[in-house]
Design an enzyme around this catalytic site. Sequence first.
Site, mmCIF file in Angstrom:
data_model
loop_
_atom_site.group_PDB
_atom_site.id
_atom_site.type_symbol
_atom_site.label_atom_id
_atom_site.label_comp_id
_atom_site.label_asym_id
_atom_site.label_seq_id
_atom_site.Cartn_x
_atom_site.Cartn_y
_atom_site.Cartn_z
ATOM 1 N N TYR A 23 33.343 25.148 41.837
ATOM 2 C CA TYR A 23 31.911 25.415 41.648
ATOM 3 C C TYR A 23 31.310 24.494 40.587
ATOM 4 O O TYR A 23 30.529 24.923 39.743
ATOM 5 C CB TYR A 23 31.686 26.886 41.278
ATOM 6 C CG TYR A 23 32.408 27.835 42.220
ATOM 7 C CD1 TYR A 23 32.037 27.898 43.573
ATOM 8 C CD2 TYR A 23 33.476 28.615 41.802
ATOM 9 C CE1 TYR A 23 32.712 28.724 44.458
ATOM 10 C CE2 TYR A 23 34.157 29.439 42.687
ATOM 11 C CZ TYR A 23 33.766 29.494 44.003
ATOM 12 O OH TYR A 23 34.436 30.311 44.877
ATOM 13 N N ASP A 248 38.143 43.910 53.675
ATOM 14 C CA ASP A 248 38.608 42.764 52.907
ATOM 15 C C ASP A 248 39.078 43.303 51.553
ATOM 16 O O ASP A 248 38.273 43.606 50.677
ATOM 17 C CB ASP A 248 37.459 41.761 52.757
ATOM 18 C CG ASP A 248 37.847 40.543 51.918
ATOM 19 O OD1 ASP A 248 38.902 40.582 51.260
ATOM 20 O OD2 ASP A 248 37.076 39.567 51.923
ATOM 21 N N LYS A 277 45.040 37.362 46.763
ATOM 22 C CA LYS A 277 44.979 37.346 45.293
ATOM 23 C C LYS A 277 46.223 37.895 44.574
ATOM 24 O O LYS A 277 47.079 37.123 44.213
ATOM 25 C CB LYS A 277 43.697 38.033 44.834
ATOM 26 C CG LYS A 277 42.469 37.175 45.167
ATOM 27 C CD LYS A 277 41.260 37.500 44.326
ATOM 28 C CE LYS A 277 40.243 36.380 44.375
ATOM 29 N NZ LYS A 277 39.116 36.610 45.277
#
Length: 433
Positions: A23, A248, A277
Amino acid sequence: MSDVNKWTPELASADRDTVWHPYAPMPSTVEPFPVVGADGVRIRLADGRELIDGMASWWSAIHGYRHPVLDQAARDQMDSMAHVMFGGLTHAPAVRLAERLTALAPAGLAHVFFADSGSVSVEVAIKMCLQYQRSQGHAARTRLMTVRGGYHGDTFGAMAVTDPAGSMHQLWADVLPRHVFADRPPATLTEEYAAHLADLAARHADTLAAIIVEPVVQGAGGMHFYDPEVLKVLRAICDEHGLLLVFDEIATGFGRTGELFAADHAGLAPDIMTVGKAMTGGYLTMAAVLCTTGVAHGISSGEAPVLMHGPTFMANPLACAVAYASTGLLLDGTWRAQVAGIEKLLTAHLEPARELPGVADVRVLGAIGVIEMEQPTDMRTATKAAMDEGVWIRPFGKLLYVMPPYVTPEEDVERIAAALVAAARASGAGSAA
Ligand SMILES: *Cc1c(COP(=O)(O)O)cnc(C)c1O
């Protein structure tokens, strides 16, 4: 100790010139902090500072760094094989992990497709939904319904079900498939909201394949917590219209919210679930898609009876071995007391921040603590305020938040909370000026 992580001025300059960070523009405008080691819940910087990790490396390092059991699992696996392809071949680490995942997951999720990152697992889940509907003779069912405020990853399919408004993916609204967005789920379910969901699904039912949401906790889309009762409404809507329900759980899975999976807060199971994760305890990139036998058989009895997906590093043995060890550490249930303890401390120590100027909300669920500001924070100001307290955080937008490793000792959780409050104070002072 080997000096593979030794930091030099040459590396700093090469990092600036060559390496793209997340980002961020290239070249970057904000210099990242070089890390030379991590141990337990601490990250060691090149300048000698040690920071308590308030982020668990973006939800993943739930057992802390250099955990002896995970280190050993990686070493043992490396001694036999780091990787082999998964097409036409299989291996014990993959099978063991798949069985472990189906045993831990909500009932009915009996099959596992391994992927190499969370975003890719979301792509696979979406593909499963569309292909399942096609195999049932519903080729027109190609869209998904989701809720505002969601985040499902950075690849194009995942971006399309991420809330375009105010998200990092706003830029792509014109080139993404148009899915159906319901309002953000409320903290407490109302009849109006349930009716809104039912109405939207009914209106679009002939073109909908599935509903996808992050259960209970919306992560990167706003660190928002909502009523688990909403999941029951979604389950009923899906059953009524023949839609698949996809959870999710990439951020929420493996205990983060106080239950093993966020679905467990509602006591129900989706048809498809993505995990990632924390699965490898933050050691290696790996994700998985779990699905029911109904979904698997539906696809496999269709006109294209195979799922056309197969990442090069699918079921990487090294990642499977570490994930098996990491999920194994959850089996004795110690995580439950750890997460509950973090929840209690964060609640007690973050609550006073509610009175600070510029603070809009304070909320805690499981081992997740959030201070939401009224205005977007200056990342540098907030990060520095926390680092001055010896803690690593990574705020975005209006959100100052932490999700520490479960093994974080009490006094370190208190320091994390103090650092988050300091960041809020610095940010609030900034916005008032
Ligand atoms: C992080 C995240 C993803 C994307 O996972 P990556 O491994 O970063 O691709 C998808 N969904 C949710 C809910 C996430 O938190």
